[in-house]
Design a protein around this motif. Structure first.
Motif, PDB file in Angstrom:
ATOM      1  N   LEU A  28       2.200   1.872  -3.381  1.00  0.00           N
ATOM      2  CA  LEU A  28       1.181   2.432  -4.286  1.00  0.00           C
ATOM      3  C   LEU A  28       1.017   3.931  -4.049  1.00  0.00           C
ATOM      4  CD1 LEU A  28      -1.577  -0.334  -4.204  1.00  0.00           C
ATOM      5  CD2 LEU A  28      -0.330   0.440  -6.213  1.00  0.00           C
ATOM      6  N   VAL A  29       0.997   4.313  -2.762  1.00  0.00           N
ATOM      7  CA  VAL A  29       0.855   5.733  -2.430  1.00  0.00           C
ATOM      8  C   VAL A  29       2.073   6.511  -2.940  1.00  0.00           C
ATOM      9  CG1 VAL A  29       0.673   7.394  -0.548  1.00  0.00           C
ATOM     10  CG2 VAL A  29      -0.592   5.246  -0.423  1.00  0.00           C
ATOM     11  N   LEU A  48      -0.200   5.854   4.747  1.00  0.00           N
ATOM     12  CA  LEU A  48      -0.555   6.928   3.813  1.00  0.00           C
ATOM     13  C   LEU A  48       0.480   8.048   3.878  1.00  0.00           C
ATOM     14  CD1 LEU A  48      -2.676   7.889   1.816  1.00  0.00           C
ATOM     15  CD2 LEU A  48      -3.952   8.869   3.723  1.00  0.00           C
ATOM     16  N   LEU A  77      -9.273   7.842   1.111  1.00  0.00           N
ATOM     17  CA  LEU A  77      -8.026   7.078   1.166  1.00  0.00           C
ATOM     18  C   LEU A  77      -7.918   6.267   2.453  1.00  0.00           C
ATOM     19  CD1 LEU A  77      -5.620   9.852  -0.138  1.00  0.00           C
ATOM     20  CD2 LEU A  77      -6.493   7.889  -1.412  1.00  0.00           C
ATOM     21  N   LEU A  78      -8.334   6.887   3.557  1.00  0.00           N
ATOM     22  CA  LEU A  78      -8.216   6.208   4.849  1.00  0.00           C
ATOM     23  C   LEU A  78      -9.093   4.967   4.925  1.00  0.00           C
ATOM     24  CD1 LEU A  78      -8.052   9.186   7.369  1.00  0.00           C
ATOM     25  CD2 LEU A  78      -6.234   7.607   6.754  1.00  0.00           C
ATOM     26  N   GLU A 109       2.553  11.845 -10.171  1.00  0.00           N
ATOM     27  CA  GLU A 109       1.888  13.141 -10.249  1.00  0.00           C
ATOM     28  C   GLU A 109       2.902  14.285 -10.197  1.00  0.00           C
ATOM     29  OE1 GLU A 109      -1.577  13.802 -10.629  1.00  0.00           O
ATOM     30  OE2 GLU A 109      -1.433  11.699 -11.236  1.00  0.00           O
ATOM     31  N   LEU A 141       0.837  -1.198   0.000  1.00  0.00           N
ATOM     32  CA  LEU A 141       0.000   0.000   0.000  1.00  0.00           C
ATOM     33  C   LEU A 141       0.876   1.254   0.000  1.00  0.00           C
ATOM     34  CD1 LEU A 141      -2.861  -0.889   2.492  1.00  0.00           C
ATOM     35  CD2 LEU A 141      -3.039  -0.515   0.041  1.00  0.00           C
ATOM     36  N   ALA A 158      -9.085   2.875   2.772  1.00  0.00           N
ATOM     37  CA  ALA A 158      -8.314   1.817   2.118  1.00  0.00           C
ATOM     38  C   ALA A 158      -6.905   1.671   2.689  1.00  0.00           C
ATOM     39  CB  ALA A 158      -8.220   2.100   0.616  1.00  0.00           C
ATOM     40  N   VAL A 159      -6.350   2.742   3.251  1.00  0.00           N
ATOM     41  CA  VAL A 159      -4.949   2.743   3.681  1.00  0.00           C
ATOM     42  C   VAL A 159      -4.864   3.260   5.120  1.00  0.00           C
ATOM     43  CG1 VAL A 159      -2.633   3.540   3.090  1.00  0.00           C
ATOM     44  CG2 VAL A 159      -4.380   3.420   1.322  1.00  0.00           C
ATOM     45  N   ARG A 214       4.078   5.684  -5.324  1.00  0.00           N
ATOM     46  CA  ARG A 214       4.104   5.692  -6.785  1.00  0.00           C
ATOM     47  C   ARG A 214       3.207   6.786  -7.355  1.00  0.00           C
ATOM     48  NH1 ARG A 214       1.762   0.707  -9.976  1.00  0.00           N
ATOM     49  NH2 ARG A 214      -0.073   1.954  -9.542  1.00  0.00           N
ATOM     50  N   ARG A 215       2.046   6.967  -6.717  1.00  0.00           N
ATOM     51  CA  ARG A 215       1.160   8.037  -7.180  1.00  0.00           C
ATOM     52  C   ARG A 215       1.836   9.394  -7.017  1.00  0.00           C
ATOM     53  NH1 ARG A 215      -2.535  12.085  -6.500  1.00  0.00           N
ATOM     54  NH2 ARG A 215      -1.445  12.601  -4.588  1.00  0.00           N
TER      55      ARG A 215
END
Lengths: 295, 394
Positions: free
Chosen positions: B6-7, B215, B206-207, B14, B3, B209-210, B9-10
């Motif tokens: 993934l965060v 996060l 987001l919270l 961006e 997770l 999910a993560v 990577r975003r």
């Protein structure tokens, strides 16, 4: 089945949840109601694991909810997505956070955008979309990973009647496909229309729950009677065990006492004049609500 | 862990895509190229050194000294000086750069550092070899004697205590300047990133999910990776520009100067990014960001000023030495001391250890603050409120 069992939560001196317990059956559209500040958002956040609990337990399909949260979908009351992020990438990201592969996440994101009618905006930044379209993307964000349980905080606020119909339809389709849908709303007529069951809370406590039918028919019997030429319903006021709840242009809404026979009321009405209308009445959900929260 | 990646990577995607990143990178690169190329193009790209010879054993020795210049790639002006005293005086006032005293020793203003790869150090090394050879030949033309004599080194002595060279200073200054700018810039990115998620309320989505700690960790790691990429681009540009223009910026500085700067950036960023993340979580509106972040910019500024004060030469004061070990200022002061060669390896390691321990503590404390405050909306939170045991906004 989602079980909330003895949820308690305090913020300083404020008790947001006070031993709250209820159950949401699988595959239903479930309305979660209560006045502002009743604790709905806190309870919903607790289901998603965003808000901590002082006491109580949340179970999904018999096990701790914490183990299943990747299969829950959530739309918070205060909407929010990245304003400057591209719509399709945003949905894909959220789906990947729920454990989907990049390929599946992309495909599902596109499928939901199509279903909600915003596929043509997939490559735009969110902030370029109208508020209504942003709302649709927000819904897609809750649905995109194919959750078993959907928790939607005020999903209908800010929608126009056409959008309300389409969102209602989507919720029903999801429930028919086996998803449990829990949503909060202040639009009680809407809730009555689309929900199978509801729970009503006030000051963090459960004050009423059951299927919409049960709640509408439980308690004392109700009648609607209209007698020609009797605008003020004087005949009914004289009857024992009958309470006139409302009078809309001569159409009386009556509440019968526990031992009052409806046939006796009909006979009394016929004596008063020509009966234009006589029917058993259901409680409106809004009435159930007002009654429940005023207790 | 997945997770967090993934965060991160975003964030990386961006940020790299954002125009502000490209503009900032372009400006940094252009500034570095200009800082290196403009002085290089003005000055003669081949350095000229004045070399004095005292007590020459033979005219051949003077010729041999003259012959060293082209081999090293510098111009030499060689002249004989009457005695060692005069030679020392001329070294001190800069009329001479190097003096060969017979075949006994080589004098310089300041003794060169080991690991120095500048033209002055190369010239000194080449003269050393030449003088040794002259001495050996002077003793006997026999090969065995010559070889033996070649093993005895010629002393290289500075007439003044050694101090950092100009090249060292310039490199160290640029390093610390980059650290200062980068820490502020990327710290602010973390701050604004946290506030953006809080203000736009996407954080609640987001919270769901993560977990909050992952996060915020993902954000810190992602932005840090972007910063490191930008730092490496700027560093590589500096090296390439120096090479291409034949500039002397890196002369005299340690070969690891740029690597040290990157290491200290990672440490400094690790420290400050968490502080900025915690502050961001307390603020609900971007308008409040500058005010909230102001107290954090003070230690960065103090570190920067203390570090640059070292450029005027001399030994660091006890105050500056203490700052080099205090985690908030160490990321600026310590790299400067390293760049100027005024610190022992154990001191560097101790300072790095202290910063690392602080980072470990901060990830816990700042993670806690973030987790407690991020869902709170409305008025700006006070740190004291958040740290109360039973506080929670969610």
């Amino acid at each position: 089945m989602l079980e909330l069992d003895g949820l308690t939560r305090r913020f300083g001196a404020v008790v947001a949840l006070d031993d709250l317990s209820f159950t949401v059956p699988e595959g239903q559209v479930f309305g979660f109601l209560g006045p502002n500040g009743a604790g709905k958002t806190t309870a919903m956040r607790a289901v998603l694991g965003i808000s901590a609990l002082d006491a109580g337990e949340i179970r999904w399909k018999g096990g701790p909810a914490a183990e299943s949260r990747a299969r829950f979908g959530y739309m918070p009351e205060e909407r929010g997505l990245y304003p400057t992020m591209i719509v399709i990438e945003q949905l894909q990201y959220l789906a990947e956070l729920r454990g989907m592969t990049a390929v599946d996440a992309r495909a599902q994101s596109m499928a939901w955008l199509e279903r909600l009618g915003v596929a043509d905006r997939a490559a735009d930044k969110l902030e370029a979309l109208s508020l209504g379209n942003q709302q649709r993307v927000q819904l897609a964000a809750a649905f995109v990973h194919g959750p078993e349980l959907l928790v939607l905080d005020e999903p209908f606020s800010g929608l126009d009647p056409v959008a309300i119909d389409s969102v209602s339809q989507v919720l029903h389709d999801q429930a028919d496909a086996g998803t449990s849908v829990v949503f909060s709303s202040h639009q009680l007529d809407l809730v009555e229309h689309i929900c199978n069951s509801v729970a009503i809370i006030n000051r963090g406590r459960l004050v009423a729950s059951g299927t919409v039918d049960e709640l509408a028919t439980e308690g004392p019997a109700r009648l609607q009677v209209e007698v020609e030429g009797d605008g003020d319903g004087a005949w009914a006021k004289k009857l024992r065990g009958v309470e006139v709840v409302a009078n809309g242009n001569g159409r009386l809404r009556l509440l019968l006492g526990p031992r009052t026979d409806a046939q006796r009321v009909l006979r009394a009405a016929e004596k008063a004049g020509a009966v234009r209308h006589f029917s058993y009445d259901r409680r409106r959900l809004s009435e159930v609500f007002r009654e429940a929260v005023s207790r | 862990m997945n997770l967090m990646w993934l965060v991160a990577r975003r964030e990386i995607r961006e940020r790299l895509r954002a125009r502000s990143f490209r503009v900032a990178t372009f400006i940094s690169v252009a500034a570095v190229v200009a800082a290196i190329a403009i002085p290089a193009s003005r000055g003669n790209s081949t350095a000229t050194y004045d070399v004095g010879v005292v007590n020459a054993v033979s005219p051949a020795e003077v010729d041999a000294v003259k012959a060293v210049g082209p081999g090293v790639g510098v111009n030499l002006r060689v002249r004989e000086v009457a005695d060692a005293e005069q030679a020392r005086a001329q070294l001190r006032d800069g009329r001479l750069d190097l003096v060969v005293v017979g075949t006994d020793e080589i004098l310089t203003k300041r003794a060169p550092d080991q690991g120095d790869t500048g033209s002055r150090a190369r010239l000194t090394a080449a003269l050393n070899t030449t003088v040794r050879l002259q001495r050996a030949l002077g003793r006997s033309p026999q090969a065995a004697v010559v070889l033996d004599a070649l093993r005895e080194p010629v002393a290289v002595r500075g007439v003044e205590p050694s101090d950092a060279s100009t090249g060292q200073r310039v490199t160290a200054f640029f390093g610390v300047l980059m650290l200062f700018v980068f820490l502020q810039q990327y710290g602010t990115w973390v701050l604004m990133g946290v506030i953006e998620e809080k203000a736009s309320r996407v954080v609640e989505v987001l919270l769901a999910a993560v977990p909050p700690r992952l996060l915020v960790a993902g954000k810190v790691v992602g932005i840090g990776a972007v910063a490191l990429v930008q730092g490496m681009i700027v560093g590589a540009t500096a090296l390439i520009a120096a090479q291409a223009t034949g500039a002397h910026v890196f002369e005299g500085s340690s070969r690891f100067a740029i690597a040290w700067t990157l290491v200290w950036f990672v440490l400094g960023y690790g420290l400050y990014s968490w502080v900025y993340a915690a502050i961001g979580s307390l603020v609900s509106r971007q308008a409040d960001a500058q005010n909230a972040a102001f107290p954090v910019s003070i230690p960065v500024l103090v570190g920067y000023i203390a570090a640059t004060s070292l450029l005027s030469g001399g030994d660091p004061s006890p105050f500056v030495r203490v700052l080099a070990f205090l985690p908030p200022t160490a990321p600026m002061v310590m790299p400067m001391l390293i760049g100027l060669g005024k610190v022992a390896v154990w001191e560097i390691l101790v300072s790095m250890g202290l910063v690392a321990v602080t980072i470990a503590l901060l990830t816990r404390v700042a993670g806690d603050i973030y987790a407690r405050a991020i869902l709170h909306s409305g008025q700006r939170l006070r740190l004291r409120q958040v740290l109360r045991r039973n506080f929670s906004a969610a």
